[in-house]
Design a protein around this motif. Sequence first.
Motif, PDB file in Angstrom:
ATOM      1  N   GLN A 270      45.282  60.798 -99.064  1.00 20.52           N
ATOM      2  CA  GLN A 270      43.844  60.578 -99.227  1.00 20.52           C
ATOM      3  C   GLN A 270      43.400  61.410-100.427  1.00 20.52           C
ATOM      4  O   GLN A 270      44.131  62.284-100.889  1.00 20.52           O
ATOM      5  CB  GLN A 270      43.098  60.985 -97.956  1.00 20.52           C
ATOM      6  CG  GLN A 270      43.753  60.493 -96.676  1.00 20.52           C
ATOM      7  CD  GLN A 270      43.856  58.963 -96.592  1.00 20.52           C
ATOM      8  OE1 GLN A 270      42.860  58.261 -96.782  1.00 20.52           O
ATOM      9  NE2 GLN A 270      45.045  58.444 -96.316  1.00 20.52           N
ATOM     10  N   SER A 271      42.211  61.137-100.931  1.00 21.30           N
ATOM     11  CA  SER A 271      41.742  61.913-102.083  1.00 21.30           C
ATOM     12  C   SER A 271      40.451  62.633-101.730  1.00 21.30           C
ATOM     13  O   SER A 271      39.376  62.251-102.208  1.00 21.30           O
ATOM     14  CB  SER A 271      41.510  60.992-103.278  1.00 21.30           C
ATOM     15  OG  SER A 271      42.656  60.214-103.482  1.00 21.30           O
ATOM     16  N   PRO A 272      40.563  63.692-100.927  1.00 25.10           N
ATOM     17  CA  PRO A 272      39.327  64.410-100.580  1.00 25.10           C
ATOM     18  C   PRO A 272      38.754  65.085-101.828  1.00 25.10           C
ATOM     19  O   PRO A 272      39.522  65.616-102.630  1.00 25.10           O
ATOM     20  CB  PRO A 272      39.795  65.465 -99.563  1.00 25.10           C
ATOM     21  CG  PRO A 272      41.263  65.635 -99.828  1.00 25.10           C
ATOM     22  CD  PRO A 272      41.767  64.339-100.366  1.00 25.10           C
ATOM     23  N   PRO A 273      37.423  65.059-102.015  1.00 27.24           N
ATOM     24  CA  PRO A 273      36.842  65.729-103.185  1.00 27.24           C
ATOM     25  C   PRO A 273      37.194  67.214-103.183  1.00 27.24           C
ATOM     26  O   PRO A 273      37.322  67.818-102.115  1.00 27.24           O
ATOM     27  CB  PRO A 273      35.336  65.518-103.007  1.00 27.24           C
ATOM     28  CG  PRO A 273      35.139  64.865-101.690  1.00 27.24           C
ATOM     29  CD  PRO A 273      36.446  64.430-101.147  1.00 27.24           C
ATOM     30  N   LEU A 285      36.471  66.860 -91.333  1.00 26.65           N
ATOM     31  CA  LEU A 285      36.869  65.826 -90.368  1.00 26.65           C
ATOM     32  C   LEU A 285      35.957  64.606 -90.487  1.00 26.65           C
ATOM     33  O   LEU A 285      36.418  63.461 -90.411  1.00 26.65           O
ATOM     34  CB  LEU A 285      36.797  66.367 -88.942  1.00 26.65           C
ATOM     35  CG  LEU A 285      38.042  67.011 -88.348  1.00 26.65           C
ATOM     36  CD1 LEU A 285      37.859  67.235 -86.859  1.00 26.65           C
ATOM     37  CD2 LEU A 285      39.298  66.160 -88.589  1.00 26.65           C
ATOM     38  N   ALA A 286      34.663  64.884 -90.678  1.00 31.84           N
ATOM     39  CA  ALA A 286      33.709  63.772 -90.817  1.00 31.84           C
ATOM     40  C   ALA A 286      34.058  62.946 -92.059  1.00 31.84           C
ATOM     41  O   ALA A 286      34.018  61.712 -92.037  1.00 31.84           O
ATOM     42  CB  ALA A 286      32.285  64.312 -90.912  1.00 31.84           C
ATOM     43  N   TRP A 287      34.471  63.625 -93.139  1.00 29.97           N
ATOM     44  CA  TRP A 287      34.885  62.906 -94.351  1.00 29.97           C
ATOM     45  C   TRP A 287      36.101  62.023 -94.030  1.00 29.97           C
ATOM     46  O   TRP A 287      36.180  60.868 -94.408  1.00 29.97           O
ATOM     47  CB  TRP A 287      35.210  63.903 -95.474  1.00 29.97           C
ATOM     48  CG  TRP A 287      35.532  63.207 -96.777  1.00 29.97           C
ATOM     49  CD1 TRP A 287      34.659  62.882 -97.765  1.00 29.97           C
ATOM     50  CD2 TRP A 287      36.825  62.728 -97.189  1.00 29.97           C
ATOM     51  NE1 TRP A 287      35.324  62.226 -98.780  1.00 29.97           N
ATOM     52  CE2 TRP A 287      36.658  62.114 -98.456  1.00 29.97           C
ATOM     53  CE3 TRP A 287      38.092  62.736 -96.617  1.00 29.97           C
ATOM     54  CZ2 TRP A 287      37.703  61.525 -99.151  1.00 29.97           C
ATOM     55  CZ3 TRP A 287      39.147  62.143 -97.309  1.00 29.97           C
ATOM     56  CH2 TRP A 287      38.949  61.548 -98.562  1.00 29.97           C
ATOM     57  N   GLY A 288      37.040  62.631 -93.285  1.00 28.81           N
ATOM     58  CA  GLY A 288      38.255  61.896 -92.907  1.00 28.81           C
ATOM     59  C   GLY A 288      37.936  60.662 -92.068  1.00 28.81           C
ATOM     60  O   GLY A 288      38.489  59.583 -92.296  1.00 28.81           O
ATOM     61  N   MET A 289      37.015  60.816 -91.139  1.00 34.92           N
ATOM     62  CA  MET A 289      36.640  59.675 -90.274  1.00 34.92           C
ATOM     63  C   MET A 289      36.092  58.530 -91.116  1.00 34.92           C
ATOM     64  O   MET A 289      36.339  57.373 -90.855  1.00 34.92           O
ATOM     65  CB  MET A 289      35.554  60.105 -89.274  1.00 34.92           C
ATOM     66  CG  MET A 289      36.023  61.071 -88.243  1.00 34.92           C
ATOM     67  SD  MET A 289      36.937  60.253 -86.961  1.00 34.92           S
ATOM     68  CE  MET A 289      35.622  60.021 -85.802  1.00 34.92           C
ATOM     69  N   GLU A 290      35.358  58.900 -92.141  1.00 36.62           N
ATOM     70  CA  GLU A 290      34.724  57.864 -92.950  1.00 36.62           C
ATOM     71  C   GLU A 290      35.688  57.242 -93.967  1.00 36.62           C
ATOM     72  O   GLU A 290      35.651  56.043 -94.219  1.00 36.62           O
ATOM     73  CB  GLU A 290      33.516  58.466 -93.676  1.00 36.62           C
ATOM     74  CG  GLU A 290      32.602  57.406 -94.202  1.00 36.62           C
ATOM     75  CD  GLU A 290      31.348  58.022 -94.794  1.00 36.62           C
ATOM     76  OE1 GLU A 290      30.810  57.443 -95.744  1.00 36.62           O
ATOM     77  OE2 GLU A 290      30.936  59.111 -94.319  1.00 36.62           O
TER      78      GLU A 290
END
Length: 309
Positions: A270-273, A285-290
Amino acid sequence: MELEKKKSLPVIGRFAPSPTGPLHFGSLVAALGSYLLAKQTGGQWLLRIEDLDPPRVIPGSADDILRSLDLFGFEWDGEVLYQSQRSERYREVLANLQQNHLLFPCSCTRRELIASAPHSGEDGPIYPGTCRQGVVGCRQERALRLRVPDEEIRWRDLIFGELHQNLQREVGDFILQRADGLFAYQLAVVVDDIDSSVNQVVRGADLLSSTPRQAYLYRCLQQPLPVYYHLPLALGDDRQKLSKRHGAAAIITMENRQQALWAALQFLGQSPPKDLAQADVSEQLAWGMEHFSPSAVTKEQQLVPAFGS
Ligand code: GLU
């Protein structure tokens, strides 16, 4: 004719750590992947402690793992299941398989097998079928093995694609109850997943080689196969699978948990900011869920990233 809408079952996923030490980066990746893939669709995420093998269990590490999961805000559904409390059920399933003539007792010692097995499979010597027709002479019956067919077992992994294995040629009849009376991982994992109605298994790719054995057990027990996602393996700096030997470098603590979760998201393709690495774990986690997308996960094993310890 009315068009029938295909309804898919709600996802029931799980995380099933063995309490052999604290939560490390490899198990965090499995926890995160299984959590997001279950919760993203509104499914359930169950937790099972695989404390089946007392000599390998480290006292206190089950609670340690639960605390670490809490630290990340992973919320599991229902009660935690402990395999050490399920012996009656495993015994019952073994009796059922025995009634259907699928098991046989075996008297071979490991040393004899290593000496007699012409080839070695991924998980040790390939069982040459020594006791298939009965234990020779008055030798002591030691383990219980499942008779496997000479045919390709085929299954599809949602990360690794179409896979197959001939169990008889590549593994041989495998153990469901060990000589010391302990139940084998292969048995317990399948029985527990069936009894908990788990229909999605997300775990590390080190268990890919166990999947055909488990798939065959599902068939013997006349149960549908769950959906499988095997996640890339996290390697220590010696390029070996993470284990206690790698010490603290991959252990999750209160202090490094934000960087660790961010690194786990990235490890999964994934490419988390970048600035999310400083954010609270609940926000991560909320970012991951989305945003979590299984199609971004690759099968390549990777070194554990540095996340500060
Ligand atoms: N207990 C196993 C482990 O910690 C995982 C088993 C599974 O997910 O099927 O590696």
